[in-house]
Design a protein around this motif. Structure first.
Motif, short mmCIF file in Angstrom:
data_model
loop_
_atom_site.label_atom_id
_atom_site.label_comp_id
_atom_site.label_asym_id
_atom_site.label_seq_id
_atom_site.Cartn_x
_atom_site.Cartn_y
_atom_site.Cartn_z
N HIS A 192 0.83 -1.21 0.00
CA HIS A 192 0.00 0.00 0.00
C HIS A 192 0.86 1.24 0.00
N GLU A 193 0.43 2.19 -0.82
CA GLU A 193 1.04 3.51 -0.78
C GLU A 193 0.11 4.41 0.02
N PHE A 194 0.67 5.19 0.91
CA PHE A 194 -0.13 6.15 1.66
C PHE A 194 -0.05 7.48 0.93
N ILE A 197 0.09 12.88 -3.28
CA ILE A 197 1.53 12.80 -2.95
C ILE A 197 1.75 11.50 -2.17
N GLU A 198 2.67 10.66 -2.63
CA GLU A 198 3.00 9.44 -1.89
C GLU A 198 3.94 9.80 -0.74
N VAL A 199 3.46 9.59 0.49
CA VAL A 199 4.29 9.91 1.65
C VAL A 199 4.79 8.65 2.37
N GLY A 200 4.22 7.51 2.04
CA GLY A 200 4.69 6.28 2.66
C GLY A 200 4.35 5.09 1.78
N HIS A 201 5.07 4.02 2.00
CA HIS A 201 4.84 2.81 1.19
C HIS A 201 5.20 1.60 2.05
N ILE A 202 4.28 0.66 2.15
CA ILE A 202 4.57 -0.56 2.91
C ILE A 202 4.40 -1.76 1.97
MG MG Z 1 6.80 3.63 -3.43
#
Ligand code: MG
Ligand code: ATP
Length: 440
Positions: free
Chosen positions: A208-210, A282-287
């Motif tokens: 998931h991208e936050f 805007i992508e601020v996190g990625h798990i």
């Molecule tokens: Mg990413």
């Protein structure tokens, strides 16, 4: 901090190179300075905000059971040859040679290194689950660094890495980070939406991208509007409760949300027109859960309860603090400048002395300054002899949540004025009452 002794190089003019508001405001307030393309210094005001963002990230990682360490920025190419990524990574990787002509690189991420640390010391399933993280600089030679620290070449990343015996344990570790991320972004004053991201050959739906919605975002995103109403998991969430965390994950992934890469037109169209949103983000996190992708080539195994060796299941979890700072500004500003959420504001309050040299104004401001500091507040004291208009404009520009204005007339009556930066609301209070209110 006395402004007269501080280092806050404010720019009067809008810098021409800045295309988006956050970049413009970070340059104007003297938060950052570009040293070479996509490489920035964080000047004192910016450093304060960045430290507060990092502190929140750290608290939430720790709460979820992750453990902090620190890995170097420079890595040996050998590890990357083991995983097979040394050749694959391409031009984004900055490759260096040391004086013995050994190939090194400036780390763009740390999966290989953490796997090496793990395999060198963890031998039994009894040491699992394990989640290790650091907040460290990365370098990616981005083809198009832009928008200041939003997309830079050198940037800070909080990267965590989880290790588990089985896939289902690893999913629980993933859910811990999922919940930690929801809490982190909420505390930063942001509503981040987890959106399904590509898992490539790994498969499954655990990536998931936050994403924060913003017109200046680089990603095209599609989602259901109901995310605005979803509850953020509480601080006392039980991170050991497998079912509890799973239900948070299920709730937050129950409605449509995807970036353009994963977009499913038909599923999106099935949502009623009033309930769906296509926007920029805007992508601020990625798990990401990636199973044995690294443990297999690098031989990271533990002995299981069955006495046999098992490859560990891993996941990695990134957040970009140096991207978050501009993202927060994109989400919170007006025509006069930045409006910091209290949790990350560089100062809690600014005391504005309207007539330095006037004994009553000086005494009052000193008293306020000391009282607020003694209560543990970060206070900026504008003791400069700038014009009133300049002081107000600066206070608005740098976005400190509360302004305490001490002018000769009010001070003579034993009063000061409080201005709320966000709402613009003003109130006049006795000095005593002002101190009580600001230290409550
Ligand atoms: Mg990413
Ligand atoms: P992007 O798609 O924006 O290039 P990415 O998918 O390559 O990012 P990840 O590898 O998922 O990034 O990194 C984790 C986090 O690190 C991102 O969510 C982002 O917050 C941050 N990050 C990545 N690249 C940059 C960059 N060039 N500048 C600032 N922050 C970055």
């Amino acid at each position: 901090m006395r402004l007269s002794r501080y280092f806050m190089p404010i720019l009067k003019e809008n810098p021409k190179e800045a295309e988006i508001v956050s970049h413009r405001l970070m340059l104007r307030t003297g938060m950052i300075r570009q040293q070479s393309q996509g490489i920035y210094s964080w000047l004192p005001l910016g450093k304060r905000v960045l430290d507060k963002v990092n502190a929140i990230i750290r608290e939430e990682q720790n709460r979820a059971g992750a453990i902090e360490l620190s890995m170097p920025t420079l890595q040996s190419a050998e590890l990357w040859q083991e995983s097979g990524r040394y050749e694959d990574y391409g031009k984004e990787m900055l490759r260096i040679r040391d004086r013995q002509d050994r190939p090194m690189l400036y780390g763009p991420t740390n999966e290989e290194m953490i796997t090496d640390i793990f395999r060198s010391s963890v031998k039994s399933y009894k040491s699992l689950p394990l989640n290790l993280y650091h907040i460290q600089l990365k370098f990616r030679d981005e083809i198009r660094p832009r928008f200041g620290t939003m997309r830079s070449r050198e940037f800070l990343m909080k990267d965590a890495y989880s290790f588990d015996l089985t896939q289902s344990d690893a999913i629980h570790s993933y859910n811990k980070m999922f919940v930690a991320y929801l809490r982190t972004f909420d505390r930063l004053g942001l509503r981040a939406i987890p959106m399904r991201a590509d898992t490539g050959p790994i498969g499954g739906n655990h990536s998931h991208e936050f994403i924060i919605l913003a017109d200046t975002g680089e990603s095209e995103v599609y989602c259901h509007k109901s995310f605005v109403d979803f509850d953020i998991p509480a601080a006392d969430t039980d991170f050991d409760s497998v079912d509890g965390l799973q239900s948070v994950f299920d709730k937050w992934t129950s409605v449509y949300a995807a970036t353009s890469e994963m977009h499913d037109e038909a599923a999106f169209d099935a949502i009623g027109e009033n309930d769906r949103l296509s926007a920029r983000g805007i992508e601020v996190g990625h798990i990401f859960y990636f199973g044995t992708k690294y443990s297999e080539p690098m031989g990271a195994k533990v002995q299981g309860p069955d006495g046999k060796e098992h490859l560990v299941h891993m996941g990695s979890y990134g957040i970009g603090p140096t991207r978050l700072v501009p993202a927060i500004i994109e989400a919170s500003h007006d025509e006069n400048g930045i409006i910091w959420p209290a949790s990350v504001a560089p100062f809690d309050a600014v005391v504005i002395n309207m007539k330095p040299g006037d004994e009553a104004c000086d005494t009052t401001c000193d008293r306020l300054y000391v009282a607020l500091q003694n209560a543990g507040k970060d206070v900026l004291y504008d003791d400069t002899d700038d014009r009133a208009g300049t002081k107000f404009a600066t206070a608005d520009l740098i976005g400190v949540p509360v302004q305490v204005i001490a002018g000769p007339r009010a001070v003579a009556a034993g009063e000061v004025e409080l201005k709320d930066r966000k709402t613009g609301a003003r109130e006049t209070l006795t000095i005593e009452a002002a101190i009580n209110k600001l230290t409550a």
